[in-house]
Structure formats: C-alpha cells, structure tokens
Design a protein around this motif. Structure first.
Motif, PDB file in Angstrom:
ATOM      1  N   GLN A  55       0.660  -1.049  -0.195  1.00 13.98           N
ATOM      2  CA  GLN A  55       0.415   0.584   0.120  1.00 13.98           C
ATOM      3  C   GLN A  55       0.469   1.603  -0.156  1.00 13.98           C
ATOM      4  OE1 GLN A  55      -2.616   0.042   3.712  1.00 13.98           O
ATOM      5  NE2 GLN A  55      -3.279   2.338   2.892  1.00 13.98           N
ATOM      6  N   ASN A  56       1.894   1.458   0.811  1.00 11.09           N
ATOM      7  CA  ASN A  56       2.857   2.488   0.712  1.00 11.09           C
ATOM      8  C   ASN A  56       3.746   2.513  -0.588  1.00 11.09           C
ATOM      9  OD1 ASN A  56       2.146   2.949   3.665  1.00 11.09           O
ATOM     10  ND2 ASN A  56       4.245   1.657   3.959  1.00 11.09           N
ATOM     11  N   GLU A  57       4.177   1.775  -1.300  1.00  4.92           N
ATOM     12  CA  GLU A  57       4.533   1.319  -2.321  1.00  4.92           C
ATOM     13  C   GLU A  57       3.452   2.362  -3.216  1.00  4.92           C
ATOM     14  OE1 GLU A  57       7.921   2.578  -3.215  1.00  4.92           O
ATOM     15  OE2 GLU A  57       8.118   1.695  -0.986  1.00  4.92           O
ATOM     16  N   LEU A  58       2.376   1.685  -3.683  1.00  3.74           N
ATOM     17  CA  LEU A  58       1.609   1.993  -4.425  1.00  3.74           C
ATOM     18  C   LEU A  58       1.272   3.291  -4.404  1.00  3.74           C
ATOM     19  CD1 LEU A  58      -0.632  -1.059  -4.148  1.00  3.74           C
ATOM     20  CD2 LEU A  58       0.465   0.018  -6.294  1.00  3.74           C
ATOM     21  N   GLU A  59       0.900   4.275  -3.005  1.00  2.55           N
ATOM     22  CA  GLU A  59       0.939   5.142  -2.759  1.00  2.55           C
ATOM     23  C   GLU A  59       1.542   6.315  -3.383  1.00  2.55           C
ATOM     24  OE1 GLU A  59      -2.520   4.862   0.926  1.00  2.55           O
ATOM     25  OE2 GLU A  59      -0.735   5.236   1.071  1.00  2.55           O
ATOM     26  N   LEU A  60       3.173   6.260  -2.657  1.00  2.00           N
ATOM     27  CA  LEU A  60       4.122   7.295  -3.422  1.00  2.00           C
ATOM     28  C   LEU A  60       4.210   7.208  -4.994  1.00  2.00           C
ATOM     29  CD1 LEU A  60       6.522   5.700  -0.450  1.00  2.00           C
ATOM     30  CD2 LEU A  60       5.934   7.840  -0.580  1.00  2.00           C
ATOM     31  N   ALA A  61       3.734   5.781  -5.668  1.00  2.00           N
ATOM     32  CA  ALA A  61       4.136   5.533  -7.093  1.00  2.00           C
ATOM     33  C   ALA A  61       3.214   6.597  -7.811  1.00  2.00           C
ATOM     34  CB  ALA A  61       3.412   4.411  -7.443  1.00  2.00           C
ATOM     35  N   LEU A  62       1.735   6.693  -7.016  1.00  2.00           N
ATOM     36  CA  LEU A  62       0.557   7.335  -7.251  1.00  2.00           C
ATOM     37  C   LEU A  62       1.136   9.022  -7.371  1.00  2.00           C
ATOM     38  CD1 LEU A  62      -2.551   5.073  -6.311  1.00  2.00           C
ATOM     39  CD2 LEU A  62      -1.819   5.271  -8.844  1.00  2.00           C
ATOM     40  N   VAL A  63       0.950   9.103  -6.702  1.00  2.00           N
ATOM     41  CA  VAL A  63       1.569  10.425  -5.999  1.00  2.00           C
ATOM     42  C   VAL A  63       2.218  11.005  -6.793  1.00  2.00           C
ATOM     43  CG1 VAL A  63       2.712  12.246  -4.751  1.00  2.00           C
ATOM     44  CG2 VAL A  63       0.922  11.016  -3.681  1.00  2.00           C
ATOM     45  N   LYS A  64       3.783  10.824  -7.002  1.00  2.00           N
ATOM     46  CA  LYS A  64       4.230  10.819  -7.790  1.00  2.00           C
ATOM     47  C   LYS A  64       4.267  11.160  -9.331  1.00  2.00           C
ATOM     48  CE  LYS A  64       8.810   9.717  -7.563  1.00  2.00           C
ATOM     49  NZ  LYS A  64      10.299   8.297  -7.031  1.00  2.00           N
ATOM     50  N   LYS A  65       3.134   9.659 -10.164  1.00  2.96           N
ATOM     51  CA  LYS A  65       3.417   9.624 -11.476  1.00  2.96           C
ATOM     52  C   LYS A  65       2.475  10.925 -12.132  1.00  2.96           C
ATOM     53  CE  LYS A  65       4.358   4.677 -11.642  1.00  2.96           C
ATOM     54  NZ  LYS A  65       3.735   3.114 -11.731  1.00  2.96           N
ATOM     55  N   GLN A  66       1.149  10.696 -10.838  1.00  2.71           N
ATOM     56  CA  GLN A  66      -0.172  11.782 -11.457  1.00  2.71           C
ATOM     57  C   GLN A  66      -0.052  12.942 -11.035  1.00  2.71           C
ATOM     58  OE1 GLN A  66      -3.529   9.763  -8.785  1.00  2.71           O
ATOM     59  NE2 GLN A  66      -4.138   9.544 -11.010  1.00  2.71           N
ATOM     60  N   MET A  67       0.925  12.882 -10.495  1.00  2.00           N
ATOM     61  CA  MET A  67       1.835  14.763  -9.623  1.00  2.00           C
ATOM     62  C   MET A  67       3.167  14.445 -10.837  1.00  2.00           C
ATOM     63  SD  MET A  67      -1.164  14.890  -7.688  1.00  2.00           S
ATOM     64  CE  MET A  67      -0.669  17.488  -6.621  1.00  2.00           C
ATOM     65  N   VAL A  68       3.436  14.342 -11.182  1.00  2.00           N
ATOM     66  CA  VAL A  68       4.968  14.494 -11.757  1.00  2.00           C
ATOM     67  C   VAL A  68       5.078  14.205 -12.850  1.00  2.00           C
ATOM     68  CG1 VAL A  68       7.177  14.850 -10.953  1.00  2.00           C
ATOM     69  CG2 VAL A  68       5.980  15.054  -8.915  1.00  2.00           C
ATOM     70  N   LEU A  69       5.275  13.216 -12.794  1.00  2.00           N
ATOM     71  CA  LEU A  69       5.565  12.525 -14.514  1.00  2.00           C
ATOM     72  C   LEU A  69       4.429  12.613 -15.684  1.00  2.00           C
ATOM     73  CD1 LEU A  69       7.696  11.154 -15.940  1.00  2.00           C
ATOM     74  CD2 LEU A  69       6.918   8.759 -14.995  1.00  2.00           C
ATOM     75  N   LEU A  70       3.227  12.638 -15.107  1.00  2.00           N
ATOM     76  CA  LEU A  70       2.596  12.471 -16.527  1.00  2.00           C
ATOM     77  C   LEU A  70       2.165  14.022 -16.832  1.00  2.00           C
ATOM     78  CD1 LEU A  70       0.209   9.615 -15.437  1.00  2.00           C
ATOM     79  CD2 LEU A  70       2.001   9.215 -17.176  1.00  2.00           C
ATOM     80  N   PRO A  71       1.967  15.148 -15.841  1.00  2.00           N
ATOM     81  CA  PRO A  71       1.434  16.382 -15.928  1.00  2.00           C
ATOM     82  C   PRO A  71       2.967  16.601 -17.072  1.00  2.00           C
ATOM     83  CG  PRO A  71       1.095  16.358 -13.675  1.00  2.00           C
ATOM     84  CD  PRO A  71       1.541  14.291 -14.913  1.00  2.00           C
ATOM     85  N   MET A  72       4.711  16.106 -16.984  1.00  2.00           N
ATOM     86  CA  MET A  72       5.416  16.318 -17.407  1.00  2.00           C
ATOM     87  C   MET A  72       5.164  16.146 -18.345  1.00  2.00           C
ATOM     88  SD  MET A  72       9.059  16.138 -15.488  1.00  2.00           S
ATOM     89  CE  MET A  72       8.917  14.930 -14.548  1.00  2.00           C
TER      90      MET A  72
END
Length: 156
Positions: A55-72
């Motif tokens: 759960q911790n790894e999924l939540e971290l991944a979702l934040v990084k992808k949705q807030m940083v990588l995908l918008p870039m």
C-alpha cells in the motif's frame, strides 16, 4: 500509440482502480486478521504487514506519477523542449526504480499469501480478500507494462 490517450487511460482506469481498491483491501485484510487471528495468526500477521508495504509503495507511486511524471509528459506533448525531456528521463528513471521496489513488495505479498491461496479454515471474506489482492497484483503488472511502452515510445 497516442501518448495523450495512454496518459488518460492510465490516470482514469488503472490509477482509478488502484485508488478505489487499496482502501477496500486494507479494510478486508484487517477484518480477516481480527476474525482469523487465532487459527491463522502467523500467516495473517505477515500478510497484514506485507500489504502495508504494498500500500505504501502504491500510494507513493501514484503521487509521483499523477503529480509529477504524467503532467510533465502531457506538457511535453504540447510544447516539446530538451530541458523538459531531460527532466522526464530523470523522473522515469526514478519511477522505474520505484516500480522495481513495488514489484518486489507485490511478490512478497504473493509469497506470504501462498500464491493468494487461503487456508482451509478461511471464510468467504478471506477468499475475497485474497482474490482482490491477486487482482491488484495483476493490475499493477498490467499498467506498469503500459507505462513502459509509453516511456519507450517517448524516450526512444
């Protein structure tokens, strides 16, 4: 592959599924821990701890992808620049390292649940919990593969 469509699919479908299922599975895992503590405590303590790591790894991944990588990546599709591409490359490297950690944690969950097989003393909720964990594992593998194809197309 249309990268904008892929981003939308990842965010809406795959990440949406994960955001919905993560708390449901957490609640079910806690429920079976309480109900079956006496007869399956060794397994369930390990499963509960391991799911917490997943759960911790999924939540971290979702934040990084949705807030940083995908918008870039979305911004790059609108207005390409070498600076933004360099930043995307660095972030993809970070995300891929995170994905490796996540996959190790999911494999750990698979191991702790005996390949998502409940013990004979299990109940329908136990079975549902393990089915949902297994589906989560499959979904993560699926969307990481989709992401990797997108990164390959974007980065060459």
């Amino acid at each position: 592959m249309d990268i904008k469509e892929t981003i939308k699919d990842i965010a809406d479908n795959h990440h949406g599924f994960l955001k919905q299922e993560i708390p449901v599975i957490k609640s079910l895992a806690y429920k079976i821990l309480k109900v079956h503590y006496e007869d399956c405590k060794d397994e369930l303590i390990q499963v509960h701890r391991q799911y917490g790591r997943v759960q911790n790894e999924l939540e971290l991944a979702l934040v990084k992808k949705q807030m940083v990588l995908l918008p870039m990546i979305w911004d790059y599709q609108k207005k390409p620049s070498s600076e933004l591409m360099d930043e995307i490359r660095r972030t993809v490297d970070e995300v891929e390292a995170d994905n490796e950690i996540l996959m190790r944690e999911l494999e750990g969950l698979k191991e702790k649940t005996n390949t998502y097989t409940m013990p004979e003393s299990g109940c329908p909720t136990y079975d549902t919990t393990y089915r949902k964990m297994e589906k989560l594992h499959q979904e993560v593998e699926k969307y990481i593969e989709i992401e990797r194809k997108m990164y390959k197309e974007l980065l060459g």
